[in-house]
Design a protein around this motif. Sequence first.
Motif, PDB file in Angstrom:
ATOM      1  N   LEU A 202       1.257 -34.763  26.160  1.00 12.17           N
ATOM      2  CA  LEU A 202       1.125 -35.983  25.384  1.00 12.17           C
ATOM      3  C   LEU A 202       2.291 -36.919  25.671  1.00 12.17           C
ATOM      4  O   LEU A 202       3.431 -36.483  25.847  1.00 12.17           O
ATOM      5  CB  LEU A 202       1.075 -35.660  23.892  1.00 12.17           C
ATOM      6  CG  LEU A 202      -0.146 -34.877  23.403  1.00 12.17           C
ATOM      7  CD1 LEU A 202      -0.016 -34.577  21.914  1.00 12.17           C
ATOM      8  CD2 LEU A 202      -1.429 -35.638  23.678  1.00 12.17           C
ATOM      9  N   ASP A 203       1.999 -38.210  25.690  1.00 12.11           N
ATOM     10  CA  ASP A 203       3.022 -39.217  25.942  1.00 12.11           C
ATOM     11  C   ASP A 203       3.052 -40.207  24.778  1.00 12.11           C
ATOM     12  O   ASP A 203       3.150 -41.409  24.961  1.00 12.11           O
ATOM     13  CB  ASP A 203       2.722 -39.934  27.255  1.00 12.11           C
ATOM     14  CG  ASP A 203       3.900 -40.793  27.719  1.00 12.11           C
ATOM     15  OD1 ASP A 203       3.647 -41.852  28.299  1.00 12.11           O
ATOM     16  OD2 ASP A 203       5.058 -40.399  27.485  1.00 12.11           O
ATOM     17  N   GLY A 204       2.937 -39.680  23.579  1.00  7.73           N
ATOM     18  CA  GLY A 204       2.873 -40.504  22.387  1.00  7.73           C
ATOM     19  C   GLY A 204       1.849 -39.938  21.431  1.00  7.73           C
ATOM     20  O   GLY A 204       1.163 -38.957  21.727  1.00  7.73           O
ATOM     21  N   GLU A 205       1.735 -40.529  20.268  1.00  6.84           N
ATOM     22  CA  GLU A 205       0.801 -40.033  19.260  1.00  6.84           C
ATOM     23  C   GLU A 205      -0.600 -40.583  19.499  1.00  6.84           C
ATOM     24  O   GLU A 205      -0.770 -41.779  19.714  1.00  6.84           O
ATOM     25  CB  GLU A 205       1.282 -40.437  17.860  1.00  6.84           C
ATOM     26  CG  GLU A 205       2.503 -39.662  17.386  1.00  6.84           C
ATOM     27  CD  GLU A 205       2.224 -38.175  17.291  1.00  6.84           C
ATOM     28  OE1 GLU A 205       1.136 -37.803  16.811  1.00  6.84           O
ATOM     29  OE2 GLU A 205       3.090 -37.380  17.695  1.00  6.84           O
ATOM     30  N   PRO A 206      -1.614 -39.713  19.461  1.00  6.07           N
ATOM     31  CA  PRO A 206      -2.992 -40.205  19.585  1.00  6.07           C
ATOM     32  C   PRO A 206      -3.373 -41.032  18.361  1.00  6.07           C
ATOM     33  O   PRO A 206      -2.777 -40.903  17.291  1.00  6.07           O
ATOM     34  CB  PRO A 206      -3.822 -38.911  19.647  1.00  6.07           C
ATOM     35  CG  PRO A 206      -2.849 -37.815  19.936  1.00  6.07           C
ATOM     36  CD  PRO A 206      -1.540 -38.252  19.361  1.00  6.07           C
ATOM     37  N   THR A 220      -5.530 -41.527  23.608  1.00  4.85           N
ATOM     38  CA  THR A 220      -4.636 -40.386  23.791  1.00  4.85           C
ATOM     39  C   THR A 220      -3.699 -40.658  24.963  1.00  4.85           C
ATOM     40  O   THR A 220      -4.058 -40.412  26.117  1.00  4.85           O
ATOM     41  CB  THR A 220      -5.441 -39.095  24.071  1.00  4.85           C
ATOM     42  OG1 THR A 220      -6.462 -38.945  23.094  1.00  4.85           O
ATOM     43  CG2 THR A 220      -4.524 -37.877  24.048  1.00  4.85           C
ATOM     44  N   PRO A 221      -2.516 -41.203  24.710  1.00  9.94           N
ATOM     45  CA  PRO A 221      -1.564 -41.425  25.813  1.00  9.94           C
ATOM     46  C   PRO A 221      -1.086 -40.095  26.366  1.00  9.94           C
ATOM     47  O   PRO A 221      -0.698 -39.199  25.611  1.00  9.94           O
ATOM     48  CB  PRO A 221      -0.426 -42.214  25.160  1.00  9.94           C
ATOM     49  CG  PRO A 221      -0.531 -41.910  23.703  1.00  9.94           C
ATOM     50  CD  PRO A 221      -1.974 -41.638  23.419  1.00  9.94           C
ATOM     51  N   MET A 222      -1.118 -39.958  27.695  1.00  5.22           N
ATOM     52  CA  MET A 222      -0.763 -38.683  28.318  1.00  5.22           C
ATOM     53  C   MET A 222       0.040 -38.903  29.582  1.00  5.22           C
ATOM     54  O   MET A 222      -0.060 -39.950  30.226  1.00  5.22           O
ATOM     55  CB  MET A 222      -2.023 -37.886  28.669  1.00  5.22           C
ATOM     56  CG  MET A 222      -2.857 -37.461  27.477  1.00  5.22           C
ATOM     57  SD  MET A 222      -4.176 -36.330  27.964  1.00  5.22           S
ATOM     58  CE  MET A 222      -3.910 -35.031  26.780  1.00  5.22           C
ATOM     59  N   ARG A 223       0.819 -37.901  29.904  1.00  5.35           N
ATOM     60  CA  ARG A 223       1.506 -37.846  31.185  1.00  5.35           C
ATOM     61  C   ARG A 223       0.951 -36.656  31.945  1.00  5.35           C
ATOM     62  O   ARG A 223       0.588 -35.642  31.362  1.00  5.35           O
ATOM     63  CB  ARG A 223       3.018 -37.675  31.007  1.00  5.35           C
ATOM     64  CG  ARG A 223       3.716 -38.883  30.398  1.00  5.35           C
ATOM     65  CD  ARG A 223       5.234 -38.706  30.434  1.00  5.35           C
ATOM     66  NE  ARG A 223       5.714 -38.563  31.802  1.00  5.35           N
ATOM     67  CZ  ARG A 223       5.933 -39.596  32.627  1.00  5.35           C
ATOM     68  NH1 ARG A 223       5.693 -40.838  32.229  1.00  5.35           N
ATOM     69  NH2 ARG A 223       6.376 -39.403  33.835  1.00  5.35           N
ATOM     70  N   PHE A 224       0.896 -36.795  33.265  1.00  4.30           N
ATOM     71  CA  PHE A 224       0.416 -35.690  34.083  1.00  4.30           C
ATOM     72  C   PHE A 224       0.959 -35.839  35.488  1.00  4.30           C
ATOM     73  O   PHE A 224       1.537 -36.870  35.843  1.00  4.30           O
ATOM     74  CB  PHE A 224      -1.116 -35.651  34.122  1.00  4.30           C
ATOM     75  CG  PHE A 224      -1.743 -36.897  34.673  1.00  4.30           C
ATOM     76  CD1 PHE A 224      -1.869 -37.095  36.038  1.00  4.30           C
ATOM     77  CD2 PHE A 224      -2.206 -37.886  33.817  1.00  4.30           C
ATOM     78  CE1 PHE A 224      -2.444 -38.252  36.548  1.00  4.30           C
ATOM     79  CE2 PHE A 224      -2.777 -39.041  34.312  1.00  4.30           C
ATOM     80  CZ  PHE A 224      -2.895 -39.228  35.684  1.00  4.30           C
ATOM     81  N   GLN A 225       0.777 -34.806  36.272  1.00  5.28           N
ATOM     82  CA  GLN A 225       1.161 -34.859  37.674  1.00  5.28           C
ATOM     83  C   GLN A 225      -0.027 -34.392  38.495  1.00  5.28           C
ATOM     84  O   GLN A 225      -0.632 -33.363  38.203  1.00  5.28           O
ATOM     85  CB  GLN A 225       2.365 -33.962  37.951  1.00  5.28           C
ATOM     86  CG  GLN A 225       2.802 -33.955  39.421  1.00  5.28           C
ATOM     87  CD  GLN A 225       4.084 -33.188  39.614  1.00  5.28           C
ATOM     88  OE1 GLN A 225       4.990 -33.256  38.781  1.00  5.28           O
ATOM     89  NE2 GLN A 225       4.176 -32.432  40.700  1.00  5.28           N
ATOM     90  N   ALA A 226      -0.399 -35.190  39.495  1.00  2.00           N
ATOM     91  CA  ALA A 226      -1.449 -34.764  40.404  1.00  2.00           C
ATOM     92  C   ALA A 226      -0.941 -33.546  41.162  1.00  2.00           C
ATOM     93  O   ALA A 226       0.217 -33.499  41.571  1.00  2.00           O
ATOM     94  CB  ALA A 226      -1.806 -35.893  41.366  1.00  2.00           C
ATOM     95  N   ARG A 227      -1.767 -32.565  41.290  1.00  2.00           N
ATOM     96  CA  ARG A 227      -1.325 -31.354  41.985  1.00  2.00           C
ATOM     97  C   ARG A 227      -0.919 -31.726  43.409  1.00  2.00           C
ATOM     98  O   ARG A 227      -1.708 -32.248  44.185  1.00  2.00           O
ATOM     99  CB  ARG A 227      -2.434 -30.307  41.992  1.00  2.00           C
ATOM    100  CG  ARG A 227      -2.742 -29.813  40.587  1.00  2.00           C
ATOM    101  CD  ARG A 227      -3.643 -28.589  40.571  1.00  2.00           C
ATOM    102  NE  ARG A 227      -3.962 -28.224  39.186  1.00  2.00           N
ATOM    103  CZ  ARG A 227      -3.184 -27.502  38.396  1.00  2.00           C
ATOM    104  NH1 ARG A 227      -2.033 -27.030  38.860  1.00  2.00           N
ATOM    105  NH2 ARG A 227      -3.543 -27.222  37.154  1.00  2.00           N
ATOM    106  N   GLY A 228       0.345 -31.484  43.709  1.00  2.00           N
ATOM    107  CA  GLY A 228       0.889 -31.879  44.984  1.00  2.00           C
ATOM    108  C   GLY A 228       1.365 -33.315  45.021  1.00  2.00           C
ATOM    109  O   GLY A 228       1.764 -33.812  46.062  1.00  2.00           O
ATOM    110  N   GLY A 229       1.363 -34.008  43.843  1.00  2.00           N
ATOM    111  CA  GLY A 229       1.751 -35.414  43.796  1.00  2.00           C
ATOM    112  C   GLY A 229       2.950 -35.642  42.908  1.00  2.00           C
ATOM    113  O   GLY A 229       3.754 -34.750  42.652  1.00  2.00           O
TER     114      GLY A 229
END
Length: 299
Positions: A202-206, A220-229
């Motif tokens: 999560l990158d903040g409150e939904p 739903t603010p989110m953070r993620f990483q592309a696999r291999g990115g």
Amino acid sequence: YGGPPAVPAALAAHEAMDAYMARLVEGRASHDGDDVISGLLRAESEGDRLTRDEVIHTAAALIVPGLETTFSSRGSGLYLVAQHPEQWEMLAADPTLLPGAAEESLRFAPVAPTLERIATVDAEGNGVPVPRDTQVVLALAAVNRDPALFPEPDRFDITRRPQRLHMSFGGGRHTCLGLHIARAELQEALGCLSRRLTRLELDGEPTWSIPLGFQGPRGTPMRFQARGGTPRAAGPRGPRGRAGRRAPAWAGARACRPGHGAASPRRWPAAARGAPTAARCGRWRADRGPATRRTTPAA
């Protein structure tokens, strides 16, 4: 959702929907096909009890559950797995866990908060008499966390067995009409994203739906990483669907499922062009579910 001032607009929208569906039904009556509305009309002509108004209202009733429940279940599913990163990685490593992940998400966060039924016979539940013709309201959040059926019911666990004891789709003659496609869509979405994204958080409150009608996150603010990115951020959309300074939630998630056609790298954000697979099934927005626009046809 807007209180009494919103009632006139809501009624006008309801009447506009009925008028649209009436035109659609009349068109199908003149040009029969193999679609749902044509099937309802044939049932009517074969002596079924559906009247023309019932056909119109039945067809209209399929639209909201087919849309609202779709993005609400996706949003709830992502919200849950973002809080359990170890289970997200388990899902990415073992696709056979997808059915269990979908069922556990539906159990833990049902889209419909209640089920309303009318008792057809005199009955009793937990010592409480329920006379015939009594209206009964089932709170699914309680039913789906019955410790007699689900050990440690407040624990989210995609490996839970058995998987389908929850009541999120109702039961009996009133079982949800779209339960099979709902399960398939949720499994596909979780599978698509778990194969492409890691470090989902999560990158903040939904922001959530009000406690009436269907339940789920509206954004739903989110953070993620592309696999291999590299890490990316996805936030609620700004005006006209823009995500402001944040990257859209589908950035870096270029591939969804092999066999869905090759996507041109030029049609993707720079961060997504280095993704290892050239196949995809659609763009993803964390607050609304998969977008319908494709850049390439399905294989």
